[in-house]
Scaffold this active site. Structure first.
Site, PDB file in Angstrom:
ATOM      1  N   ASP A  92       0.726  -1.206   0.069  1.00  0.00           N
ATOM      2  CA  ASP A  92       0.097   0.172   0.045  1.00  0.00           C
ATOM      3  C   ASP A  92       0.921   1.202  -0.066  1.00  0.00           C
ATOM      4  OD1 ASP A  92       0.067   1.288   3.013  1.00  0.00           O
ATOM      5  OD2 ASP A  92       0.440  -0.890   2.968  1.00  0.00           O
ATOM      6  N   SER A  93       0.513   2.309  -0.632  1.00  0.00           N
ATOM      7  CA  SER A  93       1.154   3.506  -0.647  1.00  0.00           C
ATOM      8  C   SER A  93       2.545   3.385  -1.125  1.00  0.00           C
ATOM      9  CB  SER A  93       0.890   4.191   0.869  1.00  0.00           C
ATOM     10  OG  SER A  93       1.252   5.731   0.710  1.00  0.00           O
ATOM     11  N   ALA A  94       3.487   3.873  -0.393  1.00  0.00           N
ATOM     12  CA  ALA A  94       4.901   3.592  -0.931  1.00  0.00           C
ATOM     13  C   ALA A  94       5.204   2.227  -1.016  1.00  0.00           C
ATOM     14  CB  ALA A  94       5.719   4.178   0.416  1.00  0.00           C
ATOM     15  N   ALA A 124       3.220   0.179  -2.172  1.00  0.00           N
ATOM     16  CA  ALA A 124       2.756  -0.203  -3.882  1.00  0.00           C
ATOM     17  C   ALA A 124       3.914   0.308  -4.707  1.00  0.00           C
ATOM     18  CB  ALA A 124       1.438   0.496  -3.937  1.00  0.00           C
ATOM     19  N   HIS A 156      -7.172   7.714   1.992  1.00  0.00           N
ATOM     20  CA  HIS A 156      -6.231   6.860   1.787  1.00  0.00           C
ATOM     21  C   HIS A 156      -5.723   5.975   2.822  1.00  0.00           C
ATOM     22  CE1 HIS A 156      -2.107   6.185   0.339  1.00  0.00           C
ATOM     23  NE2 HIS A 156      -1.655   6.542   1.094  1.00  0.00           N
TER      24      HIS A 156
END
Length: 319
Positions: free
Chosen positions: A163-165, A167, A294
């Protein structure tokens, strides 16, 4: 005169505070939950250290409670979020989520702890994650150092996710895999990118982002990657003009998940659309969650929207 601890160089509210003298104050996910057996899900976990000798890089492996001990199951290598600056697999946020992910999707999951910026600037997070992936791959012939991976992981169904960074890391490792020299011994079935952290200097849609949030994001990449502070570095902006493009993505399938109220939604959608028209030969899917922000699923694991998202991720891994 030397800078004091009171002089702040960069602050991302509720995430990190970096002082001019080099002192770093992390504001979330600094807790440590030990590995073991989770009473709610029955998932077992353990830590494996010394992945990158001489560093704190480690992996936490999650094994669901299997009814058939002889059936191999999909393997997911997971990279946590946190803007490259906070979180670990042992924080309650990620430990609880990975327990649920392993149980609900019936995969064996390997959660990677990479070294964090700013003390360890980019590309260290990518290199640590690549080294951890190579360690995982060393079990593909059934003779690696970890029995769980030898006995239960189906390397014909190997996925990267985050997820996020995290990903962002999964995408960049898939690009590295697509390089014939670097990825010749790695076969990835797919990557699942949940609320991916990408950015750029001039991406259509970012003009709708709150100016203060945009300013914080504009400063994040230069803070964690001083060797190339350009927000259009292809690792930060995969569709940057003059970059390598997306045709070399080294996997067969991609799942892109975005959330309606996420400030990163637009770059996730642009990535999805660009991948679809890039000439890449794989299949890409999009999941959008209405009314959520988010990484909402990490903080409310049992809400209906989080359960829906988990169902889509499970289908991706088990299709």
């Amino acid at each position: 005169m030397a800078a004091s601890n009171d002089e702040i160089e960069y602050e991302y509210p509720s995430v990190i505070r970096i002082y001019k003298n080099g002192h770093v104050e992390r504001l979330r996910d600094t807790d440590f939950v030990p590995a073991g057996t989770d009473p709610q899900t029955g998932v077992s976990s353990k830590d494996v250290t010394n992945i990158v000798p001489g560093t704190e890089v480690y992996v936490r492996i999650y094994l669901p409670n299997l009814t058939n001990k002889y059936k191999k199951i999909p393997l997911v290598v997971y990279f946590h979020g946190g803007g490259f600056v906070v979180s670990t697999p042992a924080s309650a946020t990620y430990h609880n989520y990975l327990n649920l992910l392993a149980a609900e999707t019936q995969v064996i999951a390997v959660s990677v702890h990479y070294r964090l910026a700013p003390e360890n600037s980019i590309p260290i997070a990518y290199d640590d994650s690549w080294a951890a992936l190579q360690w995982v791959i060393s079990h593909s012939n059934g003779n690696g150092p970890d029995d769980w991976l030898n006995n239960y992981a189906d390397f014909g169904r190997l996925f990267l996710s985050g997820d996020s960074a995290g990903a962002n890391i999964a995408h960049n490792l898939a690009m590295r895999i697509g390089n014939s020299e670097l990825g010749q011994n790695v076969n990835i079935s797919g990557i699942a990118l949940v609320h991916p952290y990408f950015w750029g200097s001039n991406i259509i849609g970012l003009e709708a982002v709150d100016p203060n949030t945009k300013l914080l994001q504009d400063r994040l990449w230069p803070t964690i990657c001083p060797s190339n502070p350009d927000n259009d570095d292809p690792r930060n902006n995969p569709i940057a003009e003059g970059g390598p493009g997306l045709t070399g993505l080294g996997c067969k399938r991609v799942l892109v998940c975005v959330a309606e109220k996420d400030f990163l939604k637009h770059v996730g959608l642009v990535y999805f659309e660009a991948l679809g028209r890039s000439g890449w030969k794989g299949a890409v899917e999009l999941v959008e969650t209405e009314g959520k922000g988010h990484a909402f699923h990490l903080y409310d694991l049992q809400c209906d929207k989080a359960k829906e998202l988990m169902t889509r991720v499970a289908a991706f891994f088990n299709n």
